[in-house]
Design a protein around this motif. Structure first.
Motif, mmCIF file in Angstrom:
data_model
loop_
_atom_site.group_PDB
_atom_site.id
_atom_site.type_symbol
_atom_site.label_atom_id
_atom_site.label_comp_id
_atom_site.label_asym_id
_atom_site.label_seq_id
_atom_site.Cartn_x
_atom_site.Cartn_y
_atom_site.Cartn_z
ATOM 1 N N MET A 95 0.200 -3.817 1.281
ATOM 2 C CA MET A 95 1.014 -2.635 1.488
ATOM 3 C C MET A 95 2.063 -2.508 0.384
ATOM 4 S SD MET A 95 1.500 -2.599 5.683
ATOM 5 C CE MET A 95 3.097 -3.259 5.611
ATOM 6 N N LEU A 96 3.098 -3.334 0.473
ATOM 7 C CA LEU A 96 4.183 -3.248 -0.499
ATOM 8 C C LEU A 96 3.695 -3.619 -1.892
ATOM 9 C CD1 LEU A 96 7.141 -2.759 -1.146
ATOM 10 C CD2 LEU A 96 7.582 -5.143 -0.574
ATOM 11 N N TRP A 97 2.776 -4.592 -1.966
ATOM 12 C CA TRP A 97 2.260 -5.038 -3.259
ATOM 13 C C TRP A 97 1.651 -3.856 -4.017
ATOM 14 C CZ3 TRP A 97 -2.554 -5.517 -5.654
ATOM 15 C CH2 TRP A 97 -2.584 -6.351 -6.769
ATOM 16 N N GLY A 98 0.904 -3.014 -3.341
ATOM 17 C CA GLY A 98 0.302 -1.839 -3.965
ATOM 18 C C GLY A 98 1.346 -0.832 -4.427
ATOM 19 N N LEU A 99 2.409 -0.678 -3.646
ATOM 20 C CA LEU A 99 3.482 0.238 -4.038
ATOM 21 C C LEU A 99 4.192 -0.268 -5.287
ATOM 22 C CD1 LEU A 99 5.102 1.057 -0.566
ATOM 23 C CD2 LEU A 99 3.721 2.567 -1.976
ATOM 24 N N VAL A 100 4.432 -1.575 -5.339
ATOM 25 C CA VAL A 100 5.100 -2.160 -6.503
ATOM 26 C C VAL A 100 4.206 -2.039 -7.735
ATOM 27 C CG1 VAL A 100 5.973 -4.310 -7.505
ATOM 28 C CG2 VAL A 100 6.520 -3.737 -5.150
ATOM 29 N N LYS A 101 2.916 -2.231 -7.546
ATOM 30 C CA LYS A 101 1.974 -2.112 -8.662
ATOM 31 C C LYS A 101 1.980 -0.681 -9.210
ATOM 32 C CE LYS A 101 -2.653 -3.502 -9.922
ATOM 33 N NZ LYS A 101 -3.903 -4.080 -9.488
ATOM 34 N N ALA A 102 2.064 0.303 -8.328
ATOM 35 C CA ALA A 102 2.073 1.705 -8.735
ATOM 36 C C ALA A 102 3.417 2.128 -9.333
ATOM 37 C CB ALA A 102 1.737 2.602 -7.551
ATOM 38 N N ASN A 103 4.516 1.525 -8.852
ATOM 39 C CA ASN A 103 5.855 1.890 -9.316
ATOM 40 C C ASN A 103 6.702 0.629 -9.460
ATOM 41 O OD1 ASN A 103 8.352 2.965 -9.854
ATOM 42 N ND2 ASN A 103 8.633 3.905 -7.849
ATOM 43 N N PRO A 104 6.736 0.007 -10.639
ATOM 44 C CA PRO A 104 7.502 -1.227 -10.839
ATOM 45 C C PRO A 104 9.003 -1.076 -10.614
ATOM 46 C CG PRO A 104 5.968 -0.885 -12.647
ATOM 47 C CD PRO A 104 5.958 0.363 -11.821
ATOM 48 N N ARG A 105 9.526 0.115 -10.640
ATOM 49 C CA ARG A 105 10.961 0.317 -10.424
ATOM 50 C C ARG A 105 11.287 0.656 -8.964
ATOM 51 N NH1 ARG A 105 13.491 -0.246 -15.023
ATOM 52 N NH2 ARG A 105 12.452 0.238 -16.978
ATOM 53 N N LEU A 106 10.385 0.351 -8.075
ATOM 54 C CA LEU A 106 10.546 0.632 -6.652
ATOM 55 C C LEU A 106 11.760 -0.095 -6.081
ATOM 56 C CD1 LEU A 106 9.000 2.007 -4.249
ATOM 57 C CD2 LEU A 106 8.052 -0.250 -3.794
ATOM 58 N N THR A 107 12.554 0.615 -5.301
ATOM 59 C CA THR A 107 13.715 0.018 -4.642
ATOM 60 C C THR A 107 13.376 -0.285 -3.182
ATOM 61 O OG1 THR A 107 14.612 2.140 -3.898
ATOM 62 C CG2 THR A 107 15.268 1.386 -6.099
ATOM 63 N N ALA A 108 14.211 -1.105 -2.570
ATOM 64 C CA ALA A 108 14.011 -1.428 -1.159
ATOM 65 C C ALA A 108 14.142 -0.169 -0.311
ATOM 66 C CB ALA A 108 15.011 -2.485 -0.705
ATOM 67 N N ASN A 109 15.043 0.724 -0.680
ATOM 68 C CA ASN A 109 15.218 1.967 0.067
ATOM 69 C C ASN A 109 13.959 2.831 -0.017
ATOM 70 O OD1 ASN A 109 16.747 3.778 1.662
ATOM 71 N ND2 ASN A 109 17.194 4.987 -0.152
ATOM 72 N N GLU A 110 13.415 2.977 -1.209
ATOM 73 C CA GLU A 110 12.182 3.762 -1.386
ATOM 74 C C GLU A 110 11.011 3.120 -0.647
ATOM 75 O OE1 GLU A 110 13.133 5.519 -5.855
ATOM 76 O OE2 GLU A 110 12.047 3.627 -5.638
ATOM 77 N N ALA A 111 10.939 1.799 -0.695
ATOM 78 C CA ALA A 111 9.867 1.083 -0.002
ATOM 79 C C ALA A 111 9.983 1.270 1.507
ATOM 80 C CB ALA A 111 9.901 -0.398 -0.349
ATOM 81 N N SER A 112 11.215 1.231 2.022
ATOM 82 C CA SER A 112 11.404 1.384 3.461
ATOM 83 C C SER A 112 10.950 2.761 3.936
ATOM 84 C CB SER A 112 12.864 1.140 3.850
ATOM 85 O OG SER A 112 13.693 2.180 3.388
ATOM 86 N N ILE A 113 11.199 3.780 3.129
ATOM 87 C CA ILE A 113 10.769 5.135 3.473
ATOM 88 C C ILE A 113 9.247 5.230 3.441
ATOM 89 C CG2 ILE A 113 10.792 7.539 2.697
ATOM 90 C CD1 ILE A 113 13.712 6.968 1.718
ATOM 91 N N ALA A 114 8.640 4.692 2.377
ATOM 92 C CA ALA A 114 7.183 4.766 2.229
ATOM 93 C C ALA A 114 6.456 3.985 3.324
ATOM 94 C CB ALA A 114 6.773 4.241 0.861
ATOM 95 N N LEU A 115 7.025 2.847 3.712
ATOM 96 C CA LEU A 115 6.386 1.999 4.721
ATOM 97 C C LEU A 115 6.837 2.306 6.143
ATOM 98 C CD1 LEU A 115 6.641 -1.399 2.826
ATOM 99 C CD2 LEU A 115 4.629 0.088 3.023
ATOM 100 N N GLN A 116 7.830 3.181 6.264
ATOM 101 C CA GLN A 116 8.404 3.558 7.556
ATOM 102 C C GLN A 116 8.925 2.342 8.312
ATOM 103 O OE1 GLN A 116 5.436 5.929 9.539
ATOM 104 N NE2 GLN A 116 5.813 7.673 8.213
#
Length: 56
Positions: free
Chosen positions: A1-22
């Motif tokens: 889950m998060l690994w794929g988001l980080v791979k797609a966007n290396p500048r991902l923040t915890a706030n952005e990740a929390s929104i994407a992952l709900q």
């Protein structure tokens, strides 16, 4: 889950990740921590202005 988001966007923040992952920001930070401990990602640079690097 998060690994794929980080791979797609290396500048991902915890706030952005929390929104994407709900999930809460605290849970997103825990996911980042688990990925770091497993050696799948690492942080390059400072907390502000740095980025994530996918190791595996």
């Amino acid at each position: 889950m998060l690994w794929g988001l980080v791979k797609a966007n290396p500048r991902l923040t915890a706030n952005e990740a929390s929104i994407a992952l709900q999930v809460s920001r605290r849970m997103a930070r825990k996911y980042f921590s688990e990925l770091r401990e497993a050696g799948l990602i690492r942080r390059i640079g400072p907390a502000k202005g740095g980025h994530w690097e996918v190791v595996r």
